[in-house]
Motif scaffolding. Structure first.
Motif: not given
Lengths: 319, 272
Positions: A44-59, A64-77
């Motif tokens: 359950g918590f892994i699923g929740w972390t996955g959900y957070v990783s796709l959100s805009n929660w950066n403060s 929990f608004s949907f950010a798509g893969l923005a956080n991943y794209i940011y990371l890999f750059q």
């Protein structure tokens, strides 16, 4: 009379079946709490972390608004995360390599029917009982460029900079980082190998003890040298153990945090940074929760690549 | 190429490697016994001229509350996770059912995950049930994430108890609970020792949960040690004394019960 016997048998049968049903329920009651906990806290918590990783929660306030893969794209750059992936790759390769070589070497040495074998084994194994934090605190001083082992190395005229070295060996530009072996990582590898060699030593020693002496004897009778006996008979038989050691060490290495955090921190230019440290700092010190969740998911995927096939193979071998 | 190691070479190598492995402990002990004015980078390896316990006194006064926290954490967490592990292990080895092996594998995966991948929801959850920043919260965490390893250890341990013993008890009319109480538990002493040592060591040494779930008052000793070594004011003889104090409980367990520690180490990695 005969009917009575049959009735009795049937009654006994009923009681037995009832009991078996009751036993089943007990079995379920025994394991249900644990499995429910793991279902929620792991999956359950892994699923929740996955959900957070796709959100805009950066403060600090959850968003929990949907950010798509923005956080991943940011990371890999991101320079820091690219450096982390490079560091993890080299740390993992060196760490696994040295743990295997030193563990196997010491196991073979101890297996030579040494006197005081127990004493030697205990000396090589005790770092396993220590915390990575203690190891980090101590090795931070032992590999400090101005003291520690450098006091001895001064006799040979070498003074490595250890974890303060910012050199990248064989470096070439790759993305925004210099790709190559960060020399500072070697200091971390030394401390980690000191701590974990006991693990592979214990595994290999158990393995060596499991190889019947007749097998080695037979090879000797055939005229094989002691070296050949090890290379051709013993080490191939230890292959399953080597596989286990590689997998266990790989998962420790990919998620390592406490040793690095206690010993060196991120280092200049992030030469000793790892995803575990980045995740901790960006999430809990800087409140970039979605970014931290994305790092955690990448770490999980890296570990799963090793662990899932291993678990499935184990399952098949048993089943 | 014939390599026959001569005895002299073997012992020389073994002793050299031993000294190398022990050198960090030497530095901890020697430094922690030095008075402050003898602590310098140049004389790291030198013996103290006089033995001085003041750095231990200072480290102890700094770490004592955290050492106590670690004890409050590690004892209940070890007992609870061992008990649950024994219950699961009993079912998964002696009362197998259709799909129980798959369930077991699903459970085992939890042992290998990077805990970073559950940390954010875990903290949200602990805040919701008001166990964040508390030792009970940390106990709950360690019990839950200890379940895979304790279950694995007990399952492998119980696999060595012959099924015929269970069958015989069943014929005598014993049910699920009686078999657990009268057959399995009395045979589990070694299993409990191995699992308890393993959990004790791991929970005592754990850092990631400790540093993220607790603040000042409820911090276990490893977090306090890290803070101690990170601060610029504290001299490193005190850091070394602190490291020694923090490491001592698990070191003692290892020295006294090392045999069982190694069994745990092997049990946790080789399946069935």
């Amino acid at each position: 009379m005969a009917d009575e016997v049959i009735d009795k048998a049937a009654a006994k049968d009923r009681v037995k079946r009832k009991k078996a049903v009751k036993d089943r329920w007990w079995a379920v009651a025994f394991i249900a709490p644990s499995f429910l906990l793991v279902a929620v806290f792991v999956y359950g918590f892994i699923g929740w972390t996955g959900y957070v990783s796709l959100s805009n929660w950066n403060s600090l306030t959850p968003d929990f608004s949907f950010a798509g893969l923005a956080n991943y794209i940011y990371l890999f750059q991101d320079f820091r995360f690219q450096a982390d992936l490079r560091n993890t790759l080299f740390f993992t390769l060196l760490f696994i390599g040295f743990v295997i070589v030193s563990g196997l070497g010491l196991a073979v040495l101890i297996d030579q029917k040494l006197k005081a074998e127990t004493l030697f084994r205990n000396i090589f194994l005790f770092p396993m009982a220590l915390s990575f934090v203690v190891t980090g605190v101590v090795w931070q001083w032992l590999l400090n460029p101005s003291t520690g082992y450098n006091t001895f190395l001064a006799f040979f005229g070498i003074q490595p900079l250890w974890y303060t070295d910012t050199t990248i060996l064989g470096g070439f530009q790759w993305g925004s980082i210099e790709f190559g072996l960060p020399v500072a990582i070697i200091a971390l590898v030394i401390a980690a190998v000191w701590q974990m060699t006991g693990f592979s030593l214990a595994m290999y020693l158990a393995g060596l003890r499991g190889i019947p002496e007749e097998l080695r004897e037979a090879a000797r009778v055939d005229g094989a040298s002691e070296w050949k006996v090890y290379m051709k008979v013993v080490i191939p038989l230890l292959l399953p153990i080597t596989v286990s050691v590689v997998i266990i060490m790989a998962h420790i290495s990919l998620k390592i945090f406490d040793l690095v955090y206690a010993m060196t921190g991120s280092g200049a230019n992030f030469v000793t940074d790892v995803p575990g440290v980045y995740m901790f700092e960006t999430t809990f010190r800087a409140n970039y929760y979605a970014n931290g969740a994305a790092i955690a998911m990448v770490m999980l995927i890296l570990v799963a690549v090793f662990i899932v096939p291993y678990l499935l193979a184990n399952r098949r071998r048993e089943g | 190429m014939a390599i026959r190691l001569t005895p002299v070479f073997k012992y020389a190598l073994a002793i050299f490697m031993s000294l190398l492995f022990l050198s960090p402990i030497y530095v901890i002990v020697v430094t922690s016994l030095k008075p402050l004015d003898e602590v310098s980078l140049a004389t790291m390896w030198a013996f103290p001229t006089a033995i001085d316990f003041s750095s231990y006194a200072e480290a102890f006064s700094a770490l004592a509350p955290n050492l106590a926290n670690s004890l409050y954490l590690v004892i209940p967490a070890t007992i609870l996770s061992a008990l649950l592990g024994a219950m699961n292990g009993y079912v998964l080895s002696k009362w197998k059912f259709k799909g129980s092996e798959i369930l077991f594998t699903v459970l085992l995966f939890g042992m290998f995950i990077p805990y970073q991948s559950i940390l954010i929801p875990l903290i949200q959850f602990l805040r919701t049930i008001e166990l964040y920043n508390s030792i009970p919260g940390l106990i709950l965490t360690h019990v839950v994430y200890g379940l895979p390893i304790t279950t694995l250890m007990f399952r492998n341990f119980y696999a060595n108890i012959p099924d015929t013993m269970i069958e015989a008890a069943k014929i005598d009319g014993a049910g699920f609970l009686q078999i657990f109480r009268r057959v399995i538990i009395p045979l589990s002493i070694t299993g409990f020792v191995v699992v308890a040592i393993w959990q004790f060591t791991n929970i005592w040494n754990e850092f990631l949960f400790a540093v993220t779930i607790t603040n000042a008052d409820s911090q276990p000793v490893m977090v306090a040690l890290q803070n101690l070594s990170g601060s610029q004011i504290v001299q490193w003889n005190v850091q070394m004394a602190g490291a020694m104090l923090a490491a001592l409980p698990t070191l003692i367990v290892y020295i006294v019960l090392g045999r069982y520690f190694v069994r745990g180490l092997l049990a946790g990695s080789v399946k069935g």
